[in-house]
Design a protein around this motif. Structure first.
Motif, PDB file in Angstrom:
ATOM      1  N   ARG A  17       0.966  -1.513  -0.163  1.00 47.38           N
ATOM      2  CA  ARG A  17       0.401  -0.367   0.090  1.00 47.38           C
ATOM      3  C   ARG A  17       0.791   1.185   0.343  1.00 47.38           C
ATOM      4  O   ARG A  17       0.121   2.581  -0.301  1.00 47.38           O
ATOM      5  CB  ARG A  17      -1.058  -0.008   1.332  1.00 47.38           C
ATOM      6  CG  ARG A  17      -2.193  -0.801   1.035  1.00 47.38           C
ATOM      7  CD  ARG A  17      -2.950  -1.194   1.921  1.00 47.38           C
ATOM      8  NE  ARG A  17      -3.484  -0.196   2.661  1.00 47.38           N
ATOM      9  CZ  ARG A  17      -4.244   1.329   2.816  1.00 47.38           C
ATOM     10  NH1 ARG A  17      -5.211   1.006   2.156  1.00 47.38           N
ATOM     11  NH2 ARG A  17      -4.050   1.938   3.825  1.00 47.38           N
ATOM     12  N   TRP A  68     -10.087   0.466  -2.719  1.00 46.83           N
ATOM     13  CA  TRP A  68      -8.900   1.065  -2.449  1.00 46.83           C
ATOM     14  C   TRP A  68      -7.554   0.503  -3.715  1.00 46.83           C
ATOM     15  O   TRP A  68      -7.655   1.389  -4.212  1.00 46.83           O
ATOM     16  CB  TRP A  68      -7.650   0.754  -1.636  1.00 46.83           C
ATOM     17  CG  TRP A  68      -6.991   1.213  -1.637  1.00 46.83           C
ATOM     18  CD1 TRP A  68      -6.179   2.560  -0.931  1.00 46.83           C
ATOM     19  CD2 TRP A  68      -5.493   1.307  -2.169  1.00 46.83           C
ATOM     20  NE1 TRP A  68      -4.896   2.863  -1.094  1.00 46.83           N
ATOM     21  CE2 TRP A  68      -4.215   1.763  -1.628  1.00 46.83           C
ATOM     22  CE3 TRP A  68      -4.901  -0.449  -2.484  1.00 46.83           C
ATOM     23  CZ2 TRP A  68      -2.908   1.092  -1.704  1.00 46.83           C
ATOM     24  CZ3 TRP A  68      -3.578  -0.503  -2.512  1.00 46.83           C
ATOM     25  CH2 TRP A  68      -3.324   0.340  -2.206  1.00 46.83           C
ATOM     26  N   ASP A  73      -8.767   2.686  -7.347  1.00 45.32           N
ATOM     27  CA  ASP A  73      -8.512   4.223  -6.948  1.00 45.32           C
ATOM     28  C   ASP A  73      -7.350   4.433  -7.853  1.00 45.32           C
ATOM     29  O   ASP A  73      -6.671   5.232  -8.202  1.00 45.32           O
ATOM     30  CB  ASP A  73      -8.484   4.337  -5.461  1.00 45.32           C
ATOM     31  CG  ASP A  73      -8.702   6.541  -5.333  1.00 45.32           C
ATOM     32  OD1 ASP A  73      -9.349   6.947  -6.716  1.00 45.32           O
ATOM     33  OD2 ASP A  73      -7.689   6.200  -4.737  1.00 45.32           O
ATOM     34  N   GLN A  98     -13.278  -3.058   1.092  1.00 47.59           N
ATOM     35  CA  GLN A  98     -12.623  -1.746   1.425  1.00 47.59           C
ATOM     36  C   GLN A  98     -11.383  -1.784   0.251  1.00 47.59           C
ATOM     37  O   GLN A  98     -11.204  -0.735  -0.062  1.00 47.59           O
ATOM     38  CB  GLN A  98     -11.812  -1.762   2.763  1.00 47.59           C
ATOM     39  CG  GLN A  98     -13.661  -1.132   3.895  1.00 47.59           C
ATOM     40  CD  GLN A  98     -13.279  -1.233   5.108  1.00 47.59           C
ATOM     41  OE1 GLN A  98     -12.566  -2.154   5.132  1.00 47.59           O
ATOM     42  NE2 GLN A  98     -13.325  -0.582   5.784  1.00 47.59           N
TER      43      GLN A  98
END
Length: 257
Positions: free
Chosen positions: A134, A174, A177, A170
């Protein structure tokens, strides 16, 4: 720099122009890609036809020939692609003055296989091994281009570690995006949240099957890193990634400018 034979280098440009395709390529297009006059390109192509390095449809359309296919199969057996990637990563570090890293994907997330610090020794010391998906440029490239079934669980685990809980919905939001931005640019760029004042840019390396094989990234202090698309650093990174993808046999659509 040692002296070479310029005509061989020009000939290589012509063969690369043919390799770009798609399909058979006209003399006019080959000359334009190689930066030559049409007559000069034609002279090279006549010789390449004689020795089987290209073939022609007879209508001024050219493809790579069987002689190159034979050389390519031998090279595929003998060339170690990771050696090529490592050498280019070192050269990229020296050209940019930034740190570079070669990253692969593992079941636990991005894995640094090789890294090179910048020539000024102003970059923090990277270590080979696992890094987060991430918060790294390489991680953003992997979640963009790898199948979701390979990356989703890693993102869920990382989000849960940060927030105490997370679910697949979720994580998918993410990923989408992040992926939108990477696809739009063709590379990932971000500030490293775990190391304030530093940033990273990552570009994909594609294999002969058109699959993401590795990520090549540059890392450094934000005040020394040019993050503009046409600036000092991103074009060098993208050129290196395209060249390596071509040498690994990726289809032309993955490395053509």
């Amino acid at each position: 720099m040692a002296k070479g034979i310029q005509s061989i280098e020009v000939g290589y440009r012509i063969l690369t122009a043919v390799q770009e395709g798609p399909g058979a390529v006209s003399l006019k297009e080959i000359a334009a890609r190689a930066g030559l006059a049409g007559s000069a390109a034609h002279n090279y192509l006549v010789s390449f036809l004689r020795i089987g390095m290209v073939t022609s449809s007879g209508r001024g359309q050219y493809r790579l020939g069987p002689a190159l296919a034979s050389l390519g199969m031998t090279a595929a057996r003998d060339v170690e692609h990771f050696d090529l990637i490592r050498e280019r990563a070192i050269a990229l570090s020296e050209a940019t003055g930034l740190g570079t890293a070669v990253v692969s994907w593992s079941s636990a997330g991005p894995l640094i296989l090789f890294n090179k610090g910048d020539v000024r020794n102003q970059i923090f010391a990277l270590r080979n091994g696992l890094v987060p998906a991430r918060t790294t440029a390489a991680g953003h490239v992997f979640v963009t281009y790898l199948p979701r079934e390979l990356t989703l669980s890693v993102i869920v685990q990382e989000m849960a570690a940060e927030a105490g809980s997370a679910d697949e919905a979720q994580a998918k939001i993410w990923i989408e995006d992040v992926a939108q931005g990477v696809r739009d640019r063709g590379y990932a760029v971000l500030e490293l949240s775990g190391l304030p004042g530093y940033g990273a840019i990552g570009a994909p390396l594609w294999n002969a099957e058109g699959q993401l094989a590795n990520v090549l990234s540059i890392t450094g202090p934000l005040n020394l890193m040019d993050r503009t698309a046409t600036g000092a650093h991103i074009p060098l990174l993208l050129n290196a990634a395209r060249d390596l993808s071509r040498l690994m046999g990726a289809p032309p659509s993955f490395w053509r400018n």
